[in-house]
Scaffold this active site. Sequence first.
Site, short mmCIF file in Angstrom:
data_model
loop_
_atom_site.label_atom_id
_atom_site.label_comp_id
_atom_site.label_asym_id
_atom_site.label_seq_id
_atom_site.Cartn_x
_atom_site.Cartn_y
_atom_site.Cartn_z
N TYR A 138 48.36 0.02 84.90
CA TYR A 138 48.20 0.47 86.29
C TYR A 138 49.34 -0.09 87.11
O TYR A 138 49.68 -1.28 87.00
CB TYR A 138 46.86 -0.02 86.86
CG TYR A 138 46.69 0.26 88.34
CD1 TYR A 138 46.10 1.44 88.79
CD2 TYR A 138 47.14 -0.66 89.30
CE1 TYR A 138 45.94 1.69 90.14
CE2 TYR A 138 46.98 -0.40 90.65
CZ TYR A 138 46.39 0.78 91.07
OH TYR A 138 46.25 1.03 92.40
N GLU A 227 50.38 5.34 93.58
CA GLU A 227 49.56 4.80 92.49
C GLU A 227 49.87 5.56 91.20
O GLU A 227 49.84 6.80 91.18
CB GLU A 227 48.07 4.92 92.81
CG GLU A 227 47.59 3.93 93.86
CD GLU A 227 46.09 4.00 94.06
OE1 GLU A 227 45.44 2.95 93.89
OE2 GLU A 227 45.58 5.08 94.38
#
Length: 416
Positions: A138, A227
């Site tokens: 991530y 993101e």
Amino acid sequence: MLTSLRKAASLARTASAGQKRFLSIHEYQSMKLLNDYGIATPKSVAAKTPQEAYDVAKNFGSNNLVIKAQVLAGGRGKGKFNNGFQGGVHMVDSPKQAQDIAEKMIGASLITKQTGAAGRVCNAVMLAERRQPEHEYYVAVLNDRASQGVVLVASAQGGMNIEEVAAKDPNAIITTPINFKKGLSKEEAIAVAQKLGFKDADTQSQAADVFINLYRIFKEKDATQIEINPMALTTDGQVLCMDAKFGFDDNAEFRQKDVFGLRDISQEEPSEVEAQKANLNFIKLDGTIGCLVNGAGLAMATMDVLSLHGGNPANFLDVGGGATPETVKKAFEIIVSDPKVKSIFINIFGGIMRCDYIAEGVIRAAKELDLTIPLIVRLKGTKEAEAKKMIKDSGLKIIPFDSLDEAAAQAVKLAV
């Protein structure tokens, strides 16, 4: 953690800075933006018709593909279309299969945990090559209130809900401050890659370049968030951004014409789009009491008072200090277009805003829209006496109050 905090703060942001969309773009648009900055992704192409999906799959040079519905919402894979088709993400093994799935997706609305019951219409699909991840990460670039700067947030536990990761294992989240002017140096970026567990110099360098270029996008395109979930190390040793979510600052629209040209209003609440055109700060909610207030702080307080009396606001609406009778009428049109609204509460404190302007707009709207919904009005401040006289002389069924609590209680009572 990150997404939930942003959602929880959305109304507070509205109160402090006026309406904010924080523009989002579709996945296929995000992939192109990443590629424009030299960031590697799986090869992907958008299609807006089933025939285009067939042609794209045929020309891909591989049948090992994935097809994704392009709607601005998370949870697409577990979503369901309003025509009964299950899932917004599917594996594809042939051009014909791509065409058949696209036919079920395009033009239908996908309902996910983030869309509400109505879902969001799918106007396009994206076909992408399937790449096999060896490990998923991530990565995000965000504004950080605590440090009053930009941070790189990364975790070796990607491909899953990052909020759950942060809650279960806070140490799994690596946060690195970024110098706004200089950005990330290669040495700083490689250090993050090493902390994430990239073992050899080549993959560390690839990951570091991703981090550096993500910040370049963040700064140069006036992003509010980036993101990547997941960023993957593939089995053939490539570091690829497999999915991307972007947000952009509306205040920068004047200098980011290319980015804001990507806006898809079909993914937005129609009443909010209409309100924006009239320079009204409006957010649709799920209650039954329409609210028309001037000033974001007073609007928030009004919603709180309604809730204290057992009611639920149908909207956040701040007409601002520069409202005219015309914009007030437009605000009424937007409020009454919601079939769930059973009463309307107008709460005005006249400072910059004149109460008689509000009264004129209210009277005009009530007459022209043939309003039958109970209307509760509380006016205080500049031109208050003149406004109350205008309402009294109008002959309309408008219920005036001086007390905020009494007015709110009546609005709740009439909304039952």
